[in-house]
Design a protein around this motif. Structure first.
Motif, PDB file in Angstrom:
ATOM      1  N   SER A  69      -0.880 -26.430 -38.175  1.00  0.00           N
ATOM      2  CA  SER A  69      -1.673 -26.641 -36.962  1.00  0.00           C
ATOM      3  C   SER A  69      -1.471 -25.475 -36.018  1.00  0.00           C
ATOM      4  O   SER A  69      -0.336 -25.120 -35.684  1.00  0.00           O
ATOM      5  CB  SER A  69      -1.232 -27.935 -36.249  1.00  0.00           C
ATOM      6  OG  SER A  69      -1.495 -29.047 -37.053  1.00  0.00           O
ATOM      7  N   GLN A  72      -1.462 -24.841 -29.505  1.00  0.00           N
ATOM      8  CA  GLN A  72      -2.286 -24.812 -28.301  1.00  0.00           C
ATOM      9  C   GLN A  72      -1.396 -25.235 -27.131  1.00  0.00           C
ATOM     10  O   GLN A  72      -0.795 -26.311 -27.158  1.00  0.00           O
ATOM     11  CB  GLN A  72      -3.473 -25.776 -28.420  1.00  0.00           C
ATOM     12  CG  GLN A  72      -4.416 -25.451 -29.567  1.00  0.00           C
ATOM     13  CD  GLN A  72      -5.020 -24.063 -29.458  1.00  0.00           C
ATOM     14  OE1 GLN A  72      -5.512 -23.666 -28.416  1.00  0.00           O
ATOM     15  NE2 GLN A  72      -4.970 -23.309 -30.554  1.00  0.00           N
ATOM     16  N   GLU A  80       3.693 -23.728 -21.662  1.00  0.00           N
ATOM     17  CA  GLU A  80       2.340 -23.780 -21.102  1.00  0.00           C
ATOM     18  C   GLU A  80       1.718 -22.391 -20.938  1.00  0.00           C
ATOM     19  O   GLU A  80       0.497 -22.254 -20.962  1.00  0.00           O
ATOM     20  CB  GLU A  80       2.320 -24.522 -19.764  1.00  0.00           C
ATOM     21  CG  GLU A  80       3.086 -23.838 -18.646  1.00  0.00           C
ATOM     22  CD  GLU A  80       3.067 -24.653 -17.353  1.00  0.00           C
ATOM     23  OE1 GLU A  80       2.182 -25.504 -17.189  1.00  0.00           O
ATOM     24  OE2 GLU A  80       3.961 -24.424 -16.520  1.00  0.00           O
ATOM     25  N   PRO A  84      -2.302 -19.263 -27.032  1.00  0.00           N
ATOM     26  CA  PRO A  84      -2.679 -20.150 -28.141  1.00  0.00           C
ATOM     27  C   PRO A  84      -2.794 -19.369 -29.442  1.00  0.00           C
ATOM     28  O   PRO A  84      -3.051 -18.165 -29.439  1.00  0.00           O
ATOM     29  CB  PRO A  84      -4.045 -20.707 -27.708  1.00  0.00           C
ATOM     30  CG  PRO A  84      -4.585 -19.684 -26.771  1.00  0.00           C
ATOM     31  CD  PRO A  84      -3.395 -19.066 -26.089  1.00  0.00           C
ATOM     32  N   THR A  85      -2.606 -20.054 -30.540  1.00  0.00           N
ATOM     33  CA  THR A  85      -2.756 -19.445 -31.859  1.00  0.00           C
ATOM     34  C   THR A  85      -4.212 -19.589 -32.285  1.00  0.00           C
ATOM     35  O   THR A  85      -4.763 -20.687 -32.217  1.00  0.00           O
ATOM     36  CB  THR A  85      -1.835 -20.144 -32.885  1.00  0.00           C
ATOM     37  OG1 THR A  85      -0.488 -20.031 -32.437  1.00  0.00           O
ATOM     38  CG2 THR A  85      -1.967 -19.533 -34.261  1.00  0.00           C
ATOM     39  N   ALA A  87      -7.523 -20.214 -34.409  1.00  0.00           N
ATOM     40  CA  ALA A  87      -7.791 -21.140 -35.522  1.00  0.00           C
ATOM     41  C   ALA A  87      -7.871 -20.410 -36.861  1.00  0.00           C
ATOM     42  O   ALA A  87      -7.517 -20.975 -37.898  1.00  0.00           O
ATOM     43  CB  ALA A  87      -9.075 -21.913 -35.260  1.00  0.00           C
TER      44      ALA A  87
END
Length: 194
Positions: A69, A72, A80, A84-85, A87
């Motif tokens: 996954s 995020q 925080e 983000p990684t 997709a």
């Protein structure tokens, strides 16, 4: 990793439960599946590190499946502000994982970039094919099932169908390859037909 889980030990706290489940499965003889999930990118790990760990779990604990996954960030958590990684990175890990589990590839055959990550530009199977020109082109009518699985655009189902079709008639056209469910356009640069 300390920001994610203070005081957690990878071996003791994360691998030990999987080992226990494996021992219980061996003791009872029941065909119970063991799975695990990786949150990709939260600890700045490379794809090579993730796939090395999952390969070790597949062989050492008979892991049925690893899930990936993309991280995020969530507000009001220690990460925080962590980026983000994307997709696509999660998708590439799944593709490489399938090569390892269903296509007969070894971890050493997966092509990683210098930073240890998979390339965004091309899927891992195409990367392997582009790095091994000595292997291609393959004669589709003579290639073994294992060799067929090395051809971009051909998966386990289409490889089986190609072998079955060859028993009845030689494959002489890309349309014959397409009928097996293979992506003949992707396969075309890597094959010979009769």
């Amino acid at each position: 990793i300390g920001a994610l889980s203070k005081g957690k030990d990878f071996d003791k706290d994360l691998l030990a439960p999987l080992r226990r489940a494996h021992k219980i499965r061996q003791y009872t003889g029941r065909p119970v599946s063991i799975t695990t999930q990786f949150v990709v990118g939260a600890a700045d790990e490379s794809d090579s590190e993730i796939l090395t760990t999952s390969t070790s779990l597949y062989s050492g604990l008979s892991l049925a499946r690893a899930y990936y996954s993309a991280f995020q960030p969530i507000s009001d958590t220690p990460l925080e502000n962590h980026p983000p990684t994307p997709a696509w990175r999660e998708h590439r890990l799944y593709q490489a994982d399938f090569l390892l589990r269903q296509y007969g590839f070894a971890l050493q055959e997966i092509i990683f970039q210098q930073d240890g990550n998979l390339a965004r530009e091309a899927d891992p199977k195409l990367q392997w094919a582009l790095h091994h020109p000595e292997f291609f082109p393959l004669e589709i009518n003579a290639a073994s099932p294992e060799e067929l699985l090395r051809i971009p655009g051909i998966g386990p189902v289409s490889a089986r169908r190609i072998v079955q079709q060859r028993r009845q008639a030689r494959l002489k056209d890309l349309s014959h390859i397409r009928l097996t469910g293979a992506d003949s356009g992707r396969a075309a640069p890597f094959i010979l037909l009769d």
